[in-house]
Design a protein around this motif. Sequence first.
Motif, PDB file in Angstrom:
ATOM      1  N   ASP A   1      10.090  -2.591   2.738  1.00  0.00           N
ATOM      2  CA  ASP A   1      10.386  -3.957   3.558  1.00  0.00           C
ATOM      3  C   ASP A   1      10.064  -3.672   5.316  1.00  0.00           C
ATOM      4  O   ASP A   1      11.550  -3.998   5.388  1.00  0.00           O
ATOM      5  CB  ASP A   1      11.319  -4.456   2.515  1.00  0.00           C
ATOM      6  CG  ASP A   1      11.951  -5.648   2.672  1.00  0.00           C
ATOM      7  OD1 ASP A   1      11.519  -6.191   3.216  1.00  0.00           O
ATOM      8  OD2 ASP A   1      13.141  -6.180   1.981  1.00  0.00           O
ATOM      9  N   ALA A   2       9.077  -4.191   5.206  1.00  0.00           N
ATOM     10  CA  ALA A   2       8.726  -3.828   6.843  1.00  0.00           C
ATOM     11  C   ALA A   2       7.615  -4.747   7.212  1.00  0.00           C
ATOM     12  O   ALA A   2       6.533  -5.404   6.152  1.00  0.00           O
ATOM     13  CB  ALA A   2       9.184  -2.766   7.230  1.00  0.00           C
ATOM     14  N   ASP A  51       1.976  -6.981   5.744  1.00  0.00           N
ATOM     15  CA  ASP A  51       3.449  -6.526   5.086  1.00  0.00           C
ATOM     16  C   ASP A  51       3.198  -5.213   4.491  1.00  0.00           C
ATOM     17  O   ASP A  51       2.482  -4.837   2.920  1.00  0.00           O
ATOM     18  CB  ASP A  51       3.376  -7.719   3.558  1.00  0.00           C
ATOM     19  CG  ASP A  51       4.423  -7.680   3.146  1.00  0.00           C
ATOM     20  OD1 ASP A  51       5.540  -6.798   2.761  1.00  0.00           O
ATOM     21  OD2 ASP A  51       4.936  -8.670   2.289  1.00  0.00           O
ATOM     22  N   MET A  52       3.670  -4.604   4.336  1.00  0.00           N
ATOM     23  CA  MET A  52       3.783  -3.191   4.133  1.00  0.00           C
ATOM     24  C   MET A  52       4.383  -3.070   2.651  1.00  0.00           C
ATOM     25  O   MET A  52       4.139  -1.991   2.336  1.00  0.00           O
ATOM     26  CB  MET A  52       4.805  -2.133   5.069  1.00  0.00           C
ATOM     27  CG  MET A  52       4.692  -1.851   6.350  1.00  0.00           C
ATOM     28  SD  MET A  52       6.004  -0.662   7.298  1.00  0.00           S
ATOM     29  CE  MET A  52       5.110   0.842   6.723  1.00  0.00           C
ATOM     30  N   LYS A  53       5.299  -4.203   2.499  1.00  0.00           N
ATOM     31  CA  LYS A  53       5.576  -3.853   0.266  1.00  0.00           C
ATOM     32  C   LYS A  53       3.795  -3.091   0.016  1.00  0.00           C
ATOM     33  O   LYS A  53       3.830  -3.821  -1.226  1.00  0.00           O
ATOM     34  CB  LYS A  53       5.856  -5.368   0.718  1.00  0.00           C
ATOM     35  CG  LYS A  53       7.489  -4.957   0.374  1.00  0.00           C
ATOM     36  CD  LYS A  53       8.208  -6.129   0.536  1.00  0.00           C
ATOM     37  CE  LYS A  53       7.973  -7.489   0.618  1.00  0.00           C
ATOM     38  NZ  LYS A  53       7.815  -7.820   2.037  1.00  0.00           N
ATOM     39  N   LYS A  54       2.706  -4.313   0.376  1.00  0.00           N
ATOM     40  CA  LYS A  54       1.639  -4.749  -0.329  1.00  0.00           C
ATOM     41  C   LYS A  54       0.103  -3.729  -0.126  1.00  0.00           C
ATOM     42  O   LYS A  54      -0.690  -4.188  -0.429  1.00  0.00           O
ATOM     43  CB  LYS A  54       1.099  -6.354   0.217  1.00  0.00           C
ATOM     44  CG  LYS A  54       2.153  -7.008  -0.487  1.00  0.00           C
ATOM     45  CD  LYS A  54       1.330  -8.705   0.496  1.00  0.00           C
ATOM     46  CE  LYS A  54       2.667  -9.411  -0.329  1.00  0.00           C
ATOM     47  NZ  LYS A  54       1.699 -11.529   0.793  1.00  0.00           N
ATOM     48  N   ASP A  55       0.837  -2.768   0.331  1.00  0.00           N
ATOM     49  CA  ASP A  55      -0.433  -1.179   0.897  1.00  0.00           C
ATOM     50  C   ASP A  55      -1.642  -2.198   1.017  1.00  0.00           C
ATOM     51  O   ASP A  55      -2.298  -1.447   0.838  1.00  0.00           O
ATOM     52  CB  ASP A  55      -0.904  -0.984  -0.560  1.00  0.00           C
ATOM     53  CG  ASP A  55      -1.957   0.955  -0.838  1.00  0.00           C
ATOM     54  OD1 ASP A  55      -1.365   1.390   0.583  1.00  0.00           O
ATOM     55  OD2 ASP A  55      -1.734   1.058  -1.857  1.00  0.00           O
ATOM     56  N   VAL A  56      -1.195  -2.310   2.520  1.00  0.00           N
ATOM     57  CA  VAL A  56      -2.687  -2.838   2.818  1.00  0.00           C
ATOM     58  C   VAL A  56      -3.165  -2.115   3.825  1.00  0.00           C
ATOM     59  O   VAL A  56      -2.656  -1.144   4.633  1.00  0.00           O
ATOM     60  CB  VAL A  56      -2.258  -3.705   4.248  1.00  0.00           C
ATOM     61  CG1 VAL A  56      -3.306  -4.320   5.209  1.00  0.00           C
ATOM     62  CG2 VAL A  56      -1.338  -4.802   3.557  1.00  0.00           C
ATOM     63  N   PHE A  94       3.895  -3.255  16.241  1.00  0.00           N
ATOM     64  CA  PHE A  94       4.802  -3.194  16.316  1.00  0.00           C
ATOM     65  C   PHE A  94       5.036  -2.937  15.150  1.00  0.00           C
ATOM     66  O   PHE A  94       4.847  -3.993  14.093  1.00  0.00           O
ATOM     67  CB  PHE A  94       4.974  -4.942  16.265  1.00  0.00           C
ATOM     68  CG  PHE A  94       5.070  -4.535  18.156  1.00  0.00           C
ATOM     69  CD1 PHE A  94       6.481  -4.829  19.528  1.00  0.00           C
ATOM     70  CD2 PHE A  94       3.951  -4.976  18.637  1.00  0.00           C
ATOM     71  CE1 PHE A  94       5.807  -4.561  20.706  1.00  0.00           C
ATOM     72  CE2 PHE A  94       3.861  -5.620  20.188  1.00  0.00           C
ATOM     73  CZ  PHE A  94       4.647  -5.615  21.507  1.00  0.00           C
ATOM     74  N   TYR A  95       6.236  -2.225  14.538  1.00  0.00           N
ATOM     75  CA  TYR A  95       6.945  -1.842  13.703  1.00  0.00           C
ATOM     76  C   TYR A  95       7.815  -2.877  13.183  1.00  0.00           C
ATOM     77  O   TYR A  95       8.953  -2.433  14.030  1.00  0.00           O
ATOM     78  CB  TYR A  95       7.007  -0.666  13.416  1.00  0.00           C
ATOM     79  CG  TYR A  95       7.443   0.120  11.754  1.00  0.00           C
ATOM     80  CD1 TYR A  95       7.829  -0.185  10.685  1.00  0.00           C
ATOM     81  CD2 TYR A  95       8.910   0.696  12.262  1.00  0.00           C
ATOM     82  CE1 TYR A  95       8.776   0.285   9.680  1.00  0.00           C
ATOM     83  CE2 TYR A  95      10.295   0.809  11.500  1.00  0.00           C
ATOM     84  CZ  TYR A  95      10.139   0.417   9.779  1.00  0.00           C
ATOM     85  OH  TYR A  95      10.505   0.640   9.141  1.00  0.00           O
ATOM     86  N   LEU A  96       8.358  -3.256  12.710  1.00  0.00           N
ATOM     87  CA  LEU A  96       9.888  -4.643  12.328  1.00  0.00           C
ATOM     88  C   LEU A  96      10.086  -4.455  10.826  1.00  0.00           C
ATOM     89  O   LEU A  96       9.838  -5.258   9.819  1.00  0.00           O
ATOM     90  CB  LEU A  96       8.319  -5.767  12.879  1.00  0.00           C
ATOM     91  CG  LEU A  96      10.226  -6.936  13.419  1.00  0.00           C
ATOM     92  CD1 LEU A  96      11.525  -7.216  13.517  1.00  0.00           C
ATOM     93  CD2 LEU A  96       9.600  -8.577  13.108  1.00  0.00           C
ATOM     94  N   PRO A  97      11.387  -3.818  11.114  1.00  0.00           N
ATOM     95  CA  PRO A  97      11.896  -3.688   9.479  1.00  0.00           C
ATOM     96  C   PRO A  97      12.366  -4.893   8.537  1.00  0.00           C
ATOM     97  O   PRO A  97      13.234  -5.630  10.164  1.00  0.00           O
ATOM     98  CB  PRO A  97      12.542  -2.076   9.302  1.00  0.00           C
ATOM     99  CG  PRO A  97      12.949  -2.411  11.329  1.00  0.00           C
ATOM    100  CD  PRO A  97      11.857  -2.502  11.875  1.00  0.00           C
ATOM    101  N   ARG A  98      12.116  -4.935   7.856  1.00  0.00           N
ATOM    102  CA  ARG A  98      13.991  -6.303   7.445  1.00  0.00           C
ATOM    103  C   ARG A  98      14.932  -5.844   7.814  1.00  0.00           C
ATOM    104  O   ARG A  98      15.963  -7.536   8.191  1.00  0.00           O
ATOM    105  CB  ARG A  98      13.766  -5.903   5.688  1.00  0.00           C
ATOM    106  CG  ARG A  98      14.343  -6.795   5.023  1.00  0.00           C
ATOM    107  CD  ARG A  98      15.058  -7.671   5.867  1.00  0.00           C
ATOM    108  NE  ARG A  98      13.331  -9.018   4.885  1.00  0.00           N
ATOM    109  CZ  ARG A  98      13.889 -10.203   5.777  1.00  0.00           C
ATOM    110  NH1 ARG A  98      14.312 -10.733   6.595  1.00  0.00           N
ATOM    111  NH2 ARG A  98      12.402 -11.110   5.615  1.00  0.00           N
TER     112      ARG A  98
END
Length: 310
Positions: free
Chosen positions: A56-57, A93-98, A111-115
Amino acid sequence: MKSSGFYGQTVKRFFHLQQEPVSLITRSLRNAEIAVTETRDDAPIEGVSGEMGLQDANVVTLMLYDDPNCETWERGRRAIKADIRAGATYLYDMKKDVRYIINKPFHALHFYLPRTALDSIAEQSNAPRVGELPAQLGAGHDDPVIRHIGGALLQALRKPAEINQLFIDYAMLAFTAHAAQIYGGLRWRVRAPRTGLAPWQVKRACERLDSDLGGTLSLQQIAAEFGLSVSHFSRAFRISTGLPPHQWLLRQRVQAAKQLMTARDLSLAEIAISAGFANQSHFTRVFSAQVGASPAVWRREAQSTNESES
């Protein structure tokens, strides 16, 4: 050590890089780790990128090269082909396996931006929880604030030994607040404090910074001493002193260097280290920018003045 967010080894594997890229990391927001990483490869290994890692990031990317007709995949399927523009900001969206097809030179800042960071900045702002960021593939944003913050951090990434943790914390806090407000719809319920720290707090904060000219203290450590959030402390400190903490620290380093140059017969390299600079080159750049003269010139003029007065 395997990184858990989109930085370090994860970025190396994703872009098939030969070496692990440099990342700057802040942990000044509670339960959150925010990072920024520069990637560049002018002769990349062509093929499908690796995995970002499902979590979730978001990854907020400032593109520095054009990537025309870029093919991007989501959840194992080809999703879009689009022209990616240098200077634009893109959200993933890292939840979507881009993933995407690597077939040309690339250069970008990620930039890594977690929830957890978005939740923390909302909590500190006494605001409702931030919603999902608009991570639409191929949709670039003209974001001058991200470009400005990114430009400052690019210099830091290339000379990490010369950057104090206070600057990293401050810049990444500004990035997080901006992303939460512009892309997440953060709405402040209370106004930012218009008053500074209490006099005893200013005195104590300055003493703490002065005792650590090397800049190893984080904003979180200092703010915690007063029971304040990092964002509240940073704003109040600036109101009280006229400078953000990292710039106040640089000013103190310059003052310490001046004292050493007038009171002791040390080389400029020795003075640089004693005053908290990474090396003589770093010392010369900061001193010249603040004083308007190089350390060597300033020292000669100070010695000449002292001799004429004695």
